[in-house]
Design a protein around this motif. Structure first.
Motif, PDB file in Angstrom:
ATOM      1  N   TYR A 171       0.679  13.989  -2.891  1.00  0.00           N
ATOM      2  CA  TYR A 171      -0.263  13.245  -3.574  1.00  0.00           C
ATOM      3  C   TYR A 171      -0.027  13.235  -5.195  1.00  0.00           C
ATOM      4  N   CYS A 172      -0.436  12.183  -5.806  1.00  0.00           N
ATOM      5  CA  CYS A 172      -0.055  12.221  -7.244  1.00  0.00           C
ATOM      6  C   CYS A 172      -1.138  12.868  -8.145  1.00  0.00           C
ATOM      7  N   VAL A 173      -0.559  13.621  -8.988  1.00  0.00           N
ATOM      8  CA  VAL A 173      -1.246  14.235 -10.067  1.00  0.00           C
ATOM      9  C   VAL A 173      -0.556  13.956 -11.433  1.00  0.00           C
ATOM     10  N   TYR A 174      -1.282  14.593 -12.397  1.00  0.00           N
ATOM     11  CA  TYR A 174      -0.934  14.342 -14.095  1.00  0.00           C
ATOM     12  C   TYR A 174      -0.551  15.672 -14.359  1.00  0.00           C
ATOM     13  N   ASP A 175       0.803  15.743 -15.020  1.00  0.00           N
ATOM     14  CA  ASP A 175       1.159  16.956 -15.326  1.00  0.00           C
ATOM     15  C   ASP A 175       0.866  17.307 -16.949  1.00  0.00           C
ATOM     16  N   ALA A 176       1.130  18.389 -17.613  1.00  0.00           N
ATOM     17  CA  ALA A 176       0.791  18.651 -19.095  1.00  0.00           C
ATOM     18  C   ALA A 176       0.979  17.538 -20.029  1.00  0.00           C
ATOM     19  N   ASP A 177       2.014  16.747 -19.652  1.00  0.00           N
ATOM     20  CA  ASP A 177       2.281  15.576 -20.747  1.00  0.00           C
ATOM     21  C   ASP A 177       1.555  14.355 -20.190  1.00  0.00           C
ATOM     22  N   ASN A 178       0.722  14.424 -19.466  1.00  0.00           N
ATOM     23  CA  ASN A 178      -0.148  13.325 -18.783  1.00  0.00           C
ATOM     24  C   ASN A 178       0.762  12.306 -18.056  1.00  0.00           C
ATOM     25  N   ARG A 179       2.152  12.958 -17.614  1.00  0.00           N
ATOM     26  CA  ARG A 179       2.928  11.798 -16.834  1.00  0.00           C
ATOM     27  C   ARG A 179       2.465  12.093 -15.341  1.00  0.00           C
ATOM     28  N   GLN A 237      -4.939  12.798  -6.748  1.00  0.00           N
ATOM     29  CA  GLN A 237      -5.979  13.488  -7.173  1.00  0.00           C
ATOM     30  C   GLN A 237      -7.217  12.858  -7.672  1.00  0.00           C
ATOM     31  N   GLN A 238      -8.365  13.042  -7.330  1.00  0.00           N
ATOM     32  CA  GLN A 238      -9.675  12.366  -7.566  1.00  0.00           C
ATOM     33  C   GLN A 238     -10.589  13.332  -7.442  1.00  0.00           C
ATOM     34  N   ASN A 239     -11.422  13.638  -8.821  1.00  0.00           N
ATOM     35  CA  ASN A 239     -12.479  14.250  -8.734  1.00  0.00           C
ATOM     36  C   ASN A 239     -13.982  13.452  -8.430  1.00  0.00           C
ATOM     37  N   GLY A 240     -14.908  14.154  -7.707  1.00  0.00           N
ATOM     38  CA  GLY A 240     -16.047  13.627  -7.306  1.00  0.00           C
ATOM     39  C   GLY A 240     -15.805  12.747  -5.969  1.00  0.00           C
ATOM     40  N   THR A 241     -14.725  12.643  -5.178  1.00  0.00           N
ATOM     41  CA  THR A 241     -14.605  11.857  -4.130  1.00  0.00           C
ATOM     42  C   THR A 241     -15.377  12.548  -2.901  1.00  0.00           C
ATOM     43  N   SER A 242     -15.779  11.702  -2.058  1.00  0.00           N
ATOM     44  CA  SER A 242     -16.525  12.183  -0.855  1.00  0.00           C
ATOM     45  C   SER A 242     -15.581  12.394   0.240  1.00  0.00           C
ATOM     46  N   MET A 243     -14.346  12.211   0.092  1.00  0.00           N
ATOM     47  CA  MET A 243     -13.511  12.565   1.377  1.00  0.00           C
ATOM     48  C   MET A 243     -12.846  13.997   1.187  1.00  0.00           C
ATOM     49  N   ARG A 244     -12.976  14.749   2.195  1.00  0.00           N
ATOM     50  CA  ARG A 244     -12.543  16.003   2.393  1.00  0.00           C
ATOM     51  C   ARG A 244     -11.182  16.284   3.065  1.00  0.00           C
ATOM     52  N   THR A 245     -10.212  16.615   2.668  1.00  0.00           N
ATOM     53  CA  THR A 245      -8.936  16.604   3.337  1.00  0.00           C
ATOM     54  C   THR A 245      -8.772  17.831   3.941  1.00  0.00           C
ATOM     55  N   LEU A 246      -8.494  17.983   5.201  1.00  0.00           N
ATOM     56  CA  LEU A 246      -8.362  19.129   6.046  1.00  0.00           C
ATOM     57  C   LEU A 246      -7.055  19.320   6.568  1.00  0.00           C
ATOM     58  N   VAL A 247      -5.938  20.060   6.055  1.00  0.00           N
ATOM     59  CA  VAL A 247      -4.502  19.959   6.560  1.00  0.00           C
ATOM     60  C   VAL A 247      -4.385  21.158   7.594  1.00  0.00           C
ATOM     61  N   LYS A 248      -3.485  20.922   8.647  1.00  0.00           N
ATOM     62  CA  LYS A 248      -3.368  21.742   9.950  1.00  0.00           C
ATOM     63  C   LYS A 248      -2.157  22.559   9.576  1.00  0.00           C
ATOM     64  N   VAL A 249      -2.383  23.966   9.411  1.00  0.00           N
ATOM     65  CA  VAL A 249      -1.262  24.630   9.088  1.00  0.00           C
ATOM     66  C   VAL A 249      -1.069  25.897  10.182  1.00  0.00           C
ATOM     67  N   ARG A 250       0.017  26.521  10.396  1.00  0.00           N
ATOM     68  CA  ARG A 250       0.270  27.432  11.664  1.00  0.00           C
ATOM     69  C   ARG A 250      -0.116  28.869  10.935  1.00  0.00           C
ATOM     70  N   TRP A 288       0.712  -1.115  -0.038  1.00  0.00           N
ATOM     71  CA  TRP A 288       0.004   0.099   0.109  1.00  0.00           C
ATOM     72  C   TRP A 288       1.053   1.281  -0.118  1.00  0.00           C
ATOM     73  N   ARG A 289       1.929   1.263  -0.851  1.00  0.00           N
ATOM     74  CA  ARG A 289       2.734   2.349  -1.101  1.00  0.00           C
ATOM     75  C   ARG A 289       2.322   3.145  -2.431  1.00  0.00           C
ATOM     76  N   GLY A 290       2.176   4.501  -2.242  1.00  0.00           N
ATOM     77  CA  GLY A 290       1.732   4.949  -3.735  1.00  0.00           C
ATOM     78  C   GLY A 290       2.842   5.526  -4.221  1.00  0.00           C
ATOM     79  N   MET A 291       2.656   6.255  -5.392  1.00  0.00           N
ATOM     80  CA  MET A 291       3.683   6.849  -6.148  1.00  0.00           C
ATOM     81  C   MET A 291       4.289   7.849  -5.744  1.00  0.00           C
ATOM     82  N   CYS A 292       3.757   8.671  -4.562  1.00  0.00           N
ATOM     83  CA  CYS A 292       4.384   9.897  -4.091  1.00  0.00           C
ATOM     84  C   CYS A 292       4.687   9.515  -2.527  1.00  0.00           C
ATOM     85  N   GLY A 293       5.598  10.183  -2.066  1.00  0.00           N
ATOM     86  CA  GLY A 293       5.960   9.979  -0.581  1.00  0.00           C
ATOM     87  C   GLY A 293       5.049  10.749   0.264  1.00  0.00           C
TER      88      GLY A 293
END
Length: 843
Positions: free
Chosen positions: A336-344, A445-458, A327-332
């Protein structure tokens, strides 16, 4: 009796026609010899930046400059195969057998096929850097040939048996017709331009399964099952072989032991023309995805700008959502993983976080602020933080320590804000559940997900602790006061020495220079501008100097002296002689230069014994001289035109590195004014461009290009341009005597400047450039570079200034990073000073 006689006549006519046909075909034979070879035979060698091509010209094999190197001074190369029309598409490279990283070759490396049949790449000062086989004692060959398929084959002594081939040892790419037998693997690069070993492998396992692994994770070896992120699911069915179908477009399939075949990528529907109208390759990209690329072979752009298309869904097709068995993803962490302009696949940080390593974004992110802590005994610092929502993200494996059910989003946020261990909260609106996470991992990155990500920042810093900061401030003030005292002391003690500096050059008195030169006793040389003496100045780091005493009778001495002081004093370059000081005392004017113990380029090229320097040294020296001129034209604040480039003004240091000297004729060009009207023409007539003798007498940097072309022809052929005809009597004798004392041999052909240029031009056009370096074995083995340099020289000495290249283009062409244009169809010899007797007389 008439019939035999008629028969003889007919035979004689046939023989005459045959001989005529052979003479007409001779240029074609020469052109065929001049074409780029597609193989290396026993005894041949290949040096950077040279390469061979496949018979069709689609592929090239040889030395390719690393993409992240400075193109104008490349010193690092790959030994690789690439699409010749698109050098960025490397399909194979020589790799280290252990790490899989590319073997980096230097500018002096040599790929050689010995007469005994052993193939190896050697770097200077080291043993073999690469060899295609592991047991050299059992593998000998006679021919290295690049096929039209892109397959590099090493053939045995019989010229037929394949001892080794690149198709059997892929790096990160497959080509049509290539297969992967059990045990074969592809290894990704670190990036598109970094040919070090990447973090993904694609392997056809001997148990029948085809698997993709991450190699940067902990585990028992690179093929640990927990690190696999895709497989064909054909384990334990025996041997499996993967094929790249050469008859179809985009078709990869694998065949099982029982003979059944399964598609890895489906063939693409194309017109009936078939795959022969497409270039194709399949590559394990740096992001861990196997993609098939195609390009129609009728695409017009063949200058490295071709646009390749990805066909079929890539493998694996779920991209960012790929996870390993652990259960390790492509990013550390915290990315989180996204697609760039070349779909990489790419990675992004949480809000308020920054990458651990900007070049390796997949390693994860860390907070750019001081995180919440429980060290002070408090469980909450809610007033110092807030939660920022990151939309459209999903986390498959967050590191959480507490889960809440049947809760609202507001309650979830409040719980995280008041908990010093919480770094982020995940609220699922579909189940009204909340996760308090200490770290977020395996996200995308996933559109339409029901999960809300709330990041704690100072939002504000912790309460200040006064005492430590007061101590630090006091120490800082003490250090500042000490520094100020030291600066004042240095200023006072060095004020006298500072007054002796001008434009970074030391001011000498004539008495000091007389003592340094032992009364001006050791004369090094003299010319129309003055005499040069050897001296020793112990106050300088390099004691030996050359003192140039300017002729006080020269009516332009004052202006040209100021020009030398202002221009040379601020120039520092590897291939330019450095001025270290000067003297301006009464009527005396002297310049002090670093001493060049190696003599001049003319001394080395034109030895009375006829001995010529090696071709490799001449070629590297020519490039170095070009770089020095390029710096004068483009590297200074104001452009500097030398105006007197010739072998006697190119000196050699103790390591035989060439350096350009004598800027007494050079003029600083103001701002972007590229031409100026000169008032005095000085220099050696045999090297001056025709525009010096035009009616308006306007010159620019192109006169240096012309002079360099003359010098380059001399360095190629080791033939000296003879002195021009003596100046007319009414010239006053100044320039005439100066130009003629280069060489007093009256036996030279005064038309040689035109003849040498025309001769070399004819040799290039006829494909017989080897005659220009006849008797030079090393140059004859490097005819491709000899011809390239000859073409450059001919372009440089064009009579029309606009047809000459700039020195920057000359450097690029000589280094092989820029193509040399074919010679102009109408290429009459450039007019020389010998063709302008009236102009020469007037000057």
């Amino acid at each position: 009796m008439k019939k035999p006689l008629l028969s003889v006549v007919v035979h004689l006519l046939h023989l005459a026609l045959f001989l005529l046909a052979m003479l007409l075909l001779q240029p074609c034979v020469v052109l065929a010899i001049m074409s780029t070879p597609s193989s290396l035979a026993a005894g041949d060698s290949l040096k950077p930046p040279n390469y061979v091509t496949s018979p069709s010209g689609d592929f090239a094999f040889g030395f390719r400059a690393l993409p992240d190197s400075n193109a104008s001074s490349s010193s690092s190369f790959l030994l690789a195969i690439w699409f010749r029309f698109d050098p960025g598409r490397v399909v194979w490279f020589a790799a280290d057998a252990g790490s899989g990283s590319a073997v980096v070759a230097g500018g002096q490396s040599v790929l050689s096929l010995s007469t005994t049949g052993q193939l190896s790449l050697a770097n200077p000062g080291t043993s073999n850097a690469w060899t295609p086989y592991t047991d050299a004692s059992q593998n000998y060959g006679s021919l290295l040939v690049l096929r039209d398929t892109g397959n590099l084959q090493f053939l045995g002594p019989d010229g037929k048996t394949v001892v080794w081939e690149s198709f059997g040892h892929p790096t990160d790419t497959l080509l049509p017709g290539q297969l992967m037998a059990p045990g074969t693997l592809l290894r990704s690069r670190a990036s598109d331009t970094n040919f070090s070993s990447g973090r993904f492998i694609f392997i056809v396992q001997k148990d029948g399964n085809i698997v993709m692994y991450r190699t940067d994770l902990p585990g028992s070896g690179p093929t640990a099952p927990i690190n696999a992120y895709w497989s064909s699911g054909t384990c334990c069915v025996g041997n499996t072989t993967l094929y790249f179908d050469a008859e179809l477009v985009g078709h990869l399939y694998y065949r099982l032991t029982d003979g059944t075949s399964r598609n890895l990528t489906a063939p693409q529907p194309v017109p009936s023309a078939g795959s022969r109208f497409f270039y194709q390759h399949a590559t394990l990209d740096p992001d861990g995805i196997l993609r098939v690329y195609i390009l129609p072979n009728n695409t017009g752009d063949r200058n490295g700008n071709a646009t390749w298309s990805v066909v079929n869904p890539p493998v694996p097709s779920d991209g960012c959502q790929v996870v390993t068995n652990s259960w390790r993803g492509m990013c550390g962490p915290n990315s989180y993983c996204v697609y760039d302009a070349d779909n990489r696949l790419d990675c992004e940080c949480l809000g308020g976080y920054t990458f651990l390593h900007t070049q390796f974004r997949y390693e994860g992110c860390a907070p750019a602020f001081l995180q919440d802590t429980c060290d002070d005994g408090k469980s909450s610092h809610s007033s110092e933080f807030k939660l920022v929502e990151l939309p459209n993200t999903y986390w498959a494996n967050p590191i959480f320590y507490e889960q809440h059910k049947s809760i609202t989003a507001e309650q979830c946020q409040d719980l995280c804000l008041h908990n010093c261990l919480c770094a982020a909260a995940l609220f699922d609106g579909s189940s009204n559940s909340c996760l308090e996470a200490a770290m977020l991992t395996t996200g995308w990155q996933q559109n339409g997900t029901s999960m809300r990500t709330l990041v704690k920042v100072r939002i504000k810093g912790p309460p200040a602790v006064i005492l430590p900061y007061a101590v630090i401030a006091g120490l800082g003030m003490l250090l500042f006061a000490t520094a100020c005292i030291l600066l004042v002391h240095c200023y006072i003690t060095n004020k006298k020495e500072t007054n002796r500096k001008y434009l970074s050059a030391t001011v000498f008195t004539r008495k000091e220079l007389r003592r340094a030169t032992n009364g001006f006793s050791k004369l090094l040389g003299q010319g129309g501008f003055g005499k040069v003496y050897h001296g020793i100045v112990k106050s300088l780091e390099a004691h030996d100097v050359a003192v140039k005493e300017l002729r006080s009778a020269d009516e332009y001495q004052e202006m040209e002296f100021e020009n030398e002081v202002q221009s040379i004093g601020r120039i520092h370059h590897r291939n330019l002689v450095r001025m270290v000081g000067y003297c301006k005392e009464g009527v005396h004017r002297m310049l002090v230069f670093e001493f060049m113990p190696g003599g001049s380029l003319g001394d080395v090229l034109f030895k009375p014994s006829g001995e010529r320097p090696s071709w490799s040294w001449r070629a590297e020296a020519a490039i170095a001289i070009a770089r020095g001129l390029e710096y004068l034209h483009y590297g200074c604040t104001s452009q500097i035109v030398h105006c007197d480039i010739k072998p006697d003004n190119i000196l050699l240091d103790d390591r035989r590195i060439p350096k350009i000297t004598d800027f007494g004729i050079a003029r600083l060009l103001d701002g972007d004014k590229l031409k100026q009207t000169i008032t005095h023409v000085r220099g050696t007539l045999g090297y001056l461009a025709p525009e010096w003798f035009s009616g308006e007498r306007k010159v620019d940097s192109k006169v240096d290009v012309f002079s360099f072309g003359v010098v380059l022809l001399e360095m190629i052929c080791c033939r000296k341009y003879p002195p021009p005809p003596p100046a007319p009597a009414d010239d006053g004798g100044q320039d005439g005597s100066r130009c003629s004392d280069d060489d007093g041999d009256d036996s030279e052909d005064l038309g040689m400047p035109v003849t040498l240029r025309a001769w070399v031009s004819d040799l290039v056009r006829e494909g017989d450039v080897g005659r220009a370096v006849q008797g030079d074995k090393e140059a004859l083995q490097d005819l491709e570079r000899v011809e390239r340099f000859a073409r450059i020289a001919i372009w440089c000495v064009q009579g029309e200034p606009s047809m000459r290249p700039t020195m920057r283009s000359v450097v690029w062409m000589m280094e092989g990073t820029m193509e040399v244009d074919p010679l102009p169809a109408d290429d009459p010899p450039a007019p020389r000073v010998h063709d302008f007797p009236a102009a020469a007389a007037s000057t």
